[in-house]
Design a protein around this motif. Structure first.
Motif, mmCIF file in Angstrom:
data_model
loop_
_atom_site.group_PDB
_atom_site.id
_atom_site.type_symbol
_atom_site.label_atom_id
_atom_site.label_comp_id
_atom_site.label_asym_id
_atom_site.label_seq_id
_atom_site.Cartn_x
_atom_site.Cartn_y
_atom_site.Cartn_z
ATOM 1 N N LYS A 249 -2.703 27.677 79.744
ATOM 2 C CA LYS A 249 -4.143 27.506 79.540
ATOM 3 C C LYS A 249 -4.629 28.316 78.337
ATOM 4 N N LEU A 250 -4.090 29.508 78.147
ATOM 5 C CA LEU A 250 -4.474 30.309 76.984
ATOM 6 C C LEU A 250 -4.029 29.640 75.685
ATOM 7 N N LEU A 251 -2.847 29.039 75.679
ATOM 8 C CA LEU A 251 -2.399 28.309 74.483
ATOM 9 C C LEU A 251 -3.319 27.128 74.209
ATOM 10 N N ASP A 252 -3.751 26.438 75.255
ATOM 11 C CA ASP A 252 -4.715 25.345 75.074
ATOM 12 C C ASP A 252 -5.993 25.866 74.433
ATOM 13 N N LEU A 253 -6.431 27.029 74.880
ATOM 14 C CA LEU A 253 -7.663 27.620 74.347
ATOM 15 C C LEU A 253 -7.516 28.025 72.884
ATOM 16 N N MET A 254 -6.268 28.273 72.452
ATOM 17 C CA MET A 254 -6.043 28.726 71.076
ATOM 18 C C MET A 254 -5.555 27.608 70.156
ATOM 19 N N GLY A 255 -5.838 26.370 70.549
ATOM 20 C CA GLY A 255 -5.606 25.262 69.634
ATOM 21 C C GLY A 255 -4.328 24.482 69.823
ATOM 22 N N TYR A 256 -3.770 24.494 71.050
ATOM 23 C CA TYR A 256 -2.529 23.765 71.318
ATOM 24 C C TYR A 256 -2.712 22.784 72.476
ATOM 25 N N ARG A 257 -1.850 21.796 72.504
ATOM 26 C CA ARG A 257 -1.714 20.915 73.658
ATOM 27 C C ARG A 257 -0.414 21.311 74.354
ATOM 28 N N THR A 258 -0.528 21.751 75.570
ATOM 29 C CA THR A 258 0.591 22.405 76.243
ATOM 30 C C THR A 258 1.078 21.616 77.449
ATOM 31 N N GLN A 259 2.397 21.553 77.598
ATOM 32 C CA GLN A 259 3.025 20.939 78.766
ATOM 33 C C GLN A 259 4.016 21.929 79.376
ATOM 34 N N LEU A 260 4.148 21.875 80.691
ATOM 35 C CA LEU A 260 5.193 22.618 81.389
ATOM 36 C C LEU A 260 6.219 21.595 81.864
ATOM 37 N N LEU A 261 7.455 21.763 81.426
ATOM 38 C CA LEU A 261 8.499 20.777 81.680
ATOM 39 C C LEU A 261 9.696 21.415 82.369
ATOM 40 N N LEU A 274 10.017 25.110 81.010
ATOM 41 C CA LEU A 274 9.835 25.264 79.576
ATOM 42 C C LEU A 274 8.381 24.979 79.223
ATOM 43 N N ILE A 275 7.791 25.909 78.496
ATOM 44 C CA ILE A 275 6.437 25.715 77.965
ATOM 45 C C ILE A 275 6.577 25.078 76.589
ATOM 46 N N ARG A 276 6.059 23.871 76.449
ATOM 47 C CA ARG A 276 6.113 23.186 75.152
ATOM 48 C C ARG A 276 4.678 22.982 74.661
ATOM 49 N N ALA A 277 4.378 23.566 73.515
ATOM 50 C CA ALA A 277 3.024 23.492 72.966
ATOM 51 C C ALA A 277 3.081 22.985 71.528
ATOM 52 N N VAL A 278 2.210 22.041 71.213
ATOM 53 C CA VAL A 278 2.108 21.519 69.852
ATOM 54 C C VAL A 278 0.667 21.676 69.373
ATOM 55 N N LYS A 279 0.504 21.877 68.077
ATOM 56 C CA LYS A 279 -0.816 22.060 67.495
ATOM 57 C C LYS A 279 -1.692 20.843 67.761
ATOM 58 N N GLY A 280 -2.931 21.100 68.202
ATOM 59 C CA GLY A 280 -3.864 20.010 68.451
ATOM 60 C C GLY A 280 -4.801 20.348 69.589
ATOM 61 N N SER A 281 -5.973 19.765 69.585
ATOM 62 C CA SER A 281 -6.982 20.074 70.594
ATOM 63 C C SER A 281 -6.564 19.603 71.979
ATOM 64 N N ALA A 282 -6.768 20.480 72.963
ATOM 65 C CA ALA A 282 -6.460 20.136 74.347
ATOM 66 C C ALA A 282 -7.707 19.697 75.107
ATOM 67 N N GLY A 283 -8.853 19.668 74.423
ATOM 68 C CA GLY A 283 -10.081 19.244 75.082
ATOM 69 C C GLY A 283 -11.220 20.215 74.835
ATOM 70 N N ASP A 284 -12.276 20.088 75.627
ATOM 71 C CA ASP A 284 -13.477 20.899 75.483
ATOM 72 C C ASP A 284 -13.155 22.377 75.729
ATOM 73 N N ARG A 285 -13.391 23.199 74.722
ATOM 74 C CA ARG A 285 -12.979 24.611 74.802
ATOM 75 C C ARG A 285 -13.779 25.378 75.854
#
Length: 317
Positions: A249-261, A274-285
């Protein structure tokens, strides 16, 4: 004839692809077989097909041979097959994020807590040899003897843009920009230190398999959850899952789209997220922040990653 049939013992039916065979046995044990058109069609056995790996068995791959996973004939040793599967699973995840990495310049990748570097060598081989990408990869670990061994192997393999260094994650400041950060099984808050580095570098991709998440174990306090938290083993597992949920959730807040796999099968190790995060908005901050703080406060937690990245989070954090 009808009476004769009625007196027979119940029939058995055998289904084949060519025909259905009905076996009739009378009370006097006379056997007769009726042949009918087939009712069964060829089964779809696609789920039984041999899995296709990015690194295939059967043809020797130099770094796998050197690391003792594969024979010189390309046969994966039975005792190393789980490691072979883990390497391929990791490369599948790397393959998925290739579109999120810069394509117009050389890549810079850092592997924090690289250890024996099975996956570091696999990553370099996949990107430099198979994908023909220009890149530099740095592996960092605290164990000098392990780093020396990896450095010798990299030279032997002529992996000219793969370097190994001795050092602590928090103290590593050699680079100003990194495209991908990998951190596999860095213990406890060392994972958070690596995630902070990745975010401040503006890494396009983060791949992290956390380990030994002890931080929240001593913090979590919720009377509502007493039936769970009163049992040490349950509290330990819950704290680990909650830690990774907070990180995501913190990575989402800092500009990533995060998945737990799932990284590898649970039967091999419980440390398989595995936490996989890529640059991009995850939604309403604002909504993400509200969700995060509600969860954090419910657990009475004070996460390392939040404190480390305070200036990158919404005001009031």
């Amino acid at each position: 004839m009808d009476r004769y049939v009625r007196e027979r013992i119940p029939a058995s039916v055998i289904h084949t692809l060519e025909a259905d065979y009905q076996v009739l046995i009378s009370k006097k044990y006379k056997v007769s077989i009726l042949t009918k058109s087939p009712t069964k069609t060829k089964s779809d056995l696609s789920h039984n097909r041999k899995k296709t790996y990015i690194l295939e068995e059967g043809e020797p791959i130099a770094f796998l041979v050197e690391l003792g996973i594969m024979s010189e004939e390309g046969k994966v040793f039975a005792r190393k097959y789980d490691k072979f599967k883990q390497i391929n699973r990791f490369l599948e995840m790397v393959e998925d994020v290739l579109p999120h990495l810069p394509a117009d310049r050389p890549l810079t990748i850092v592997d924090f807590g690289c250890g024996k570097s099975y996956l570091t060598f696999a990553l370099y081989h996949y990107l430099a040899v198979k994908q023909r990408r220009q890149l530099q990869v740095v592996g960092l670990d605290l164990k000098a003897d392990v780093i020396e061994h990896c450095s010798i192997l990299a030279q032997k393999m002529h992996y000219d843009h793969l370097r190994f260094l001795v050092g602590d994650i928090a103290d590593y400041n050699e680079l100003d920009q990194v495209d991908m950060v990998v951190t596999l099984h860095a213990c406890d808050t060392a994972t958070d230190a690596a995630l902070e580095k990745a975010v401040r570098w503006g890494a396009s991709v983060i791949l992290s398999v956390p380990c030994c998440q002890h931080e929240l174990f001593s913090q979590v306090d919720s009377p509502v959850m007493e039936p769970l938290l009163s049992h040490g083993i349950l509290k330990e597992r819950f704290s680990a899952l909650a830690t990774d949920g907070i990180r995501a959730k913190l990575l989402d807040l800092m500009g990533y789209r995060t998945q737990l796999l799932e990284f590898i099968d649970m039967e091999h190790t419980p440390k398989n997220i595995l936490i996989r995060a890529v640059k991009g908005s995850a939604g309403d901050r604002a909504k993400l922040w509200s969700e995060y703080t509600a969860f954090r406060d419910f657990l009475n937690a004070s996460p390392y990653l939040e404190k480390a990245c305070k200036d990158l989070l919404p005001e009031g954090s």
